[in-house]
Scaffold this active site. Structure first.
Site, short mmCIF file in Angstrom:
data_model
loop_
_atom_site.label_atom_id
_atom_site.label_comp_id
_atom_site.label_asym_id
_atom_site.label_seq_id
_atom_site.Cartn_x
_atom_site.Cartn_y
_atom_site.Cartn_z
N THR A 163 32.70 61.09 75.56
CA THR A 163 32.11 62.32 75.04
C THR A 163 33.19 63.35 74.79
O THR A 163 34.21 63.37 75.46
CB THR A 163 31.02 62.87 75.99
OG1 THR A 163 30.48 64.05 75.44
CG2 THR A 163 31.58 63.18 77.36
N ARG A 164 32.93 64.21 73.79
CA ARG A 164 33.88 65.28 73.50
C ARG A 164 33.16 66.62 73.54
O ARG A 164 33.72 67.64 73.14
CB ARG A 164 34.49 65.07 72.13
CG ARG A 164 33.48 65.21 70.99
CD ARG A 164 34.17 65.55 69.71
NE ARG A 164 33.31 66.09 68.71
CZ ARG A 164 32.92 65.42 67.62
NH1 ARG A 164 33.28 64.17 67.43
NH2 ARG A 164 32.17 66.03 66.73
N HIS A 168 23.92 67.12 75.56
CA HIS A 168 22.56 67.44 75.14
C HIS A 168 21.67 66.26 75.53
O HIS A 168 22.12 65.30 76.16
CB HIS A 168 22.48 67.82 73.67
CG HIS A 168 23.07 66.82 72.71
ND1 HIS A 168 22.81 65.48 72.79
CD2 HIS A 168 23.91 66.98 71.65
CE1 HIS A 168 23.43 64.85 71.82
NE2 HIS A 168 24.13 65.74 71.12
N HIS A 171 22.77 62.65 74.63
CA HIS A 171 23.83 62.15 75.50
C HIS A 171 23.23 61.65 76.82
O HIS A 171 23.59 60.59 77.33
CB HIS A 171 24.85 63.26 75.82
CG HIS A 171 25.58 63.77 74.61
ND1 HIS A 171 25.83 65.10 74.41
CD2 HIS A 171 26.13 63.12 73.55
CE1 HIS A 171 26.50 65.26 73.27
NE2 HIS A 171 26.68 64.07 72.74
N ARG A 257 25.61 56.70 67.21
CA ARG A 257 25.67 56.97 65.77
C ARG A 257 26.86 57.88 65.49
O ARG A 257 27.08 58.85 66.19
CB ARG A 257 24.36 57.66 65.38
CG ARG A 257 24.22 57.93 63.92
CD ARG A 257 22.96 58.76 63.65
NE ARG A 257 22.86 59.09 62.24
CZ ARG A 257 23.54 60.08 61.68
NH1 ARG A 257 24.34 60.85 62.39
NH2 ARG A 257 23.40 60.31 60.38
#
Ligand SMILES: [Zn+2]
Length: 350
Positions: A163-164, A168, A171, A257
């Protein structure tokens, strides 16, 4: 001793990658790449030795260096010698061709391309050693430390989640999916540089800590950090992210995605398809479609679980949207982001 060697100034990104090369995070890559390695990686997605590797690891320079093969140089960060390189080659990069091959575009509107151009057309390659380690945050583990942790937990299977951004609901859905599938989940946010409209690293970490401590079985989640910049190279970065997580001991890797995408530079599923053309990487790829809130399904769902007839009702979830609502002084709905995280995110808007 390092004071008497030729000095090469390096930036923050390169200092992080110097350490990643030495800790084995980038195994089997051991040094900043030579021209042959760079061309092989960007065109064949293989190192000259045959292993799959998808992104060039470069030490770029704005000016032609006065060093060559066989020289030993000190890598200097903010005036301090932090590493050494045995120079194998000094060479010139064709930055536009490189941008096209890695990012699929030459456009400076792409943050990864802009960064590549800004660092200059010269490069030196060669094996490196660390002279002075960087102070590490408690979240940063070496691959060896992460593997030891998983062993101590008795986890045989570990799903890694890249993750960057702050978490939310989509995630969170992916992390829960990982928890269903494996003994443990490695939540592995990028601690290096990101584009200006992602949340700052401290905010991302704080938000994940709140999520893990309040809403997930914390004994099954390892929240560590990966100190490397985001490249936004989409599919090729998905492969890079998977290989790096294998080095950290993960057995599975989630690819959502538009993984590592930016704007609409990539086909959203190119990051899934790229793995089809590669031999087994030693880490299982879990491909996940778009995740959204569907009021008809009554919860978070994905293209694989929600029927197409619901399409018009689906509420897409993105941090861009959350940030826009927060900027406008509005409350993002709980279907987008956990209300408990909002104070942390508001603080991080800057
Ligand atoms: Zn639905």
């Amino acid at each position: 001793m390092a004071e008497r060697l030729p000095q090469i100034a390096i930036g923050e990104d390169e200092r992080l990658d110097l350490e990643n090369l030495v800790t084995g995070a980038f195994h089997p890559v051991k040094g900043f790449m030579t021209r042959e390695e760079t061309l092989s990686v960007v065109h064949e997605m293989r190192l000259p030795t045959g292993e799959v590797w998808s992104l060039p690891i470069l030490l770029q320079l704005p000016e032609k260096p006065r060093v060559g093969p066989g020289d030993r140089v000190a890598l200097v960060h903010q005036g301090e010698a932090v590493g050494l390189m045995e120079v194998a080659e000094a060479y010139t990069l064709d930055l536009r061709a490189l941008a096209q091959a890695v990012f699929g575009t030459e456009s400076e509107a792409h943050p990864g391309v802009a960064r590549l151009y800004a660092k200059g057309p010269y490069a030196i390659g060669g094996k490196v050693t660390v002279l002075k380690p960087r102070p590490r945050s408690p979240l940063e583990k070496t691959p060896e430390e992460a593997r030891a942790f998983f062993r101590a937990q008795g986890w045989k299977t570990v799903v890694a989640f890249q993750t960057r951004n702050a978490p939310h609901r989509a995630h969170e859905y992916l992390i829960r999916l990982g928890l269903e599938l494996a003994d443990g989940v490695l939540v592995h946010p990028i601690l290096g540089a990101k584009k200006a409209d992602d949340f700052p690293t401290e905010v991302i970490v704080k938000a994940y800590q709140a999520l893990v401590e309040g809403f997930l079985p914390r004994e099954r989640v390892a929240l560590f950090g990966l100190a490397t910049p985001m490249r936004y190279a989409g599919p090729k970065e998905a492969v890079f992210h998977a290989l790096v997580r294998k080095n950290f001991g993960a057995t599975h890797f989630l690819v959502g995605r538009d993984h590592a995408g930016v704007g609409d530079f990539y086909d959203p599923y190119a990051a899934h398809r790229i793995f089809d053309g590669l031999p087994p990487l030693g880490i299982e790829i879990i491909r996940v479609g778009a995740v959204f809130f569907c009021p008809l399904c009554g919860g978070m769902a994905s293209e694989r679980t929600c029927p197409g007839g619901h399409r018009a009702k689906r509420l897409s979830v993105s941090m861009t949207q959350v940030r826009r609502l927060l900027r406008e002084g509005r409350e993002p709905p709980p279907e987008l982001v956990r209300p408990e995280l909002l104070p942390i995110l508001r603080e991080g808007l800057g």
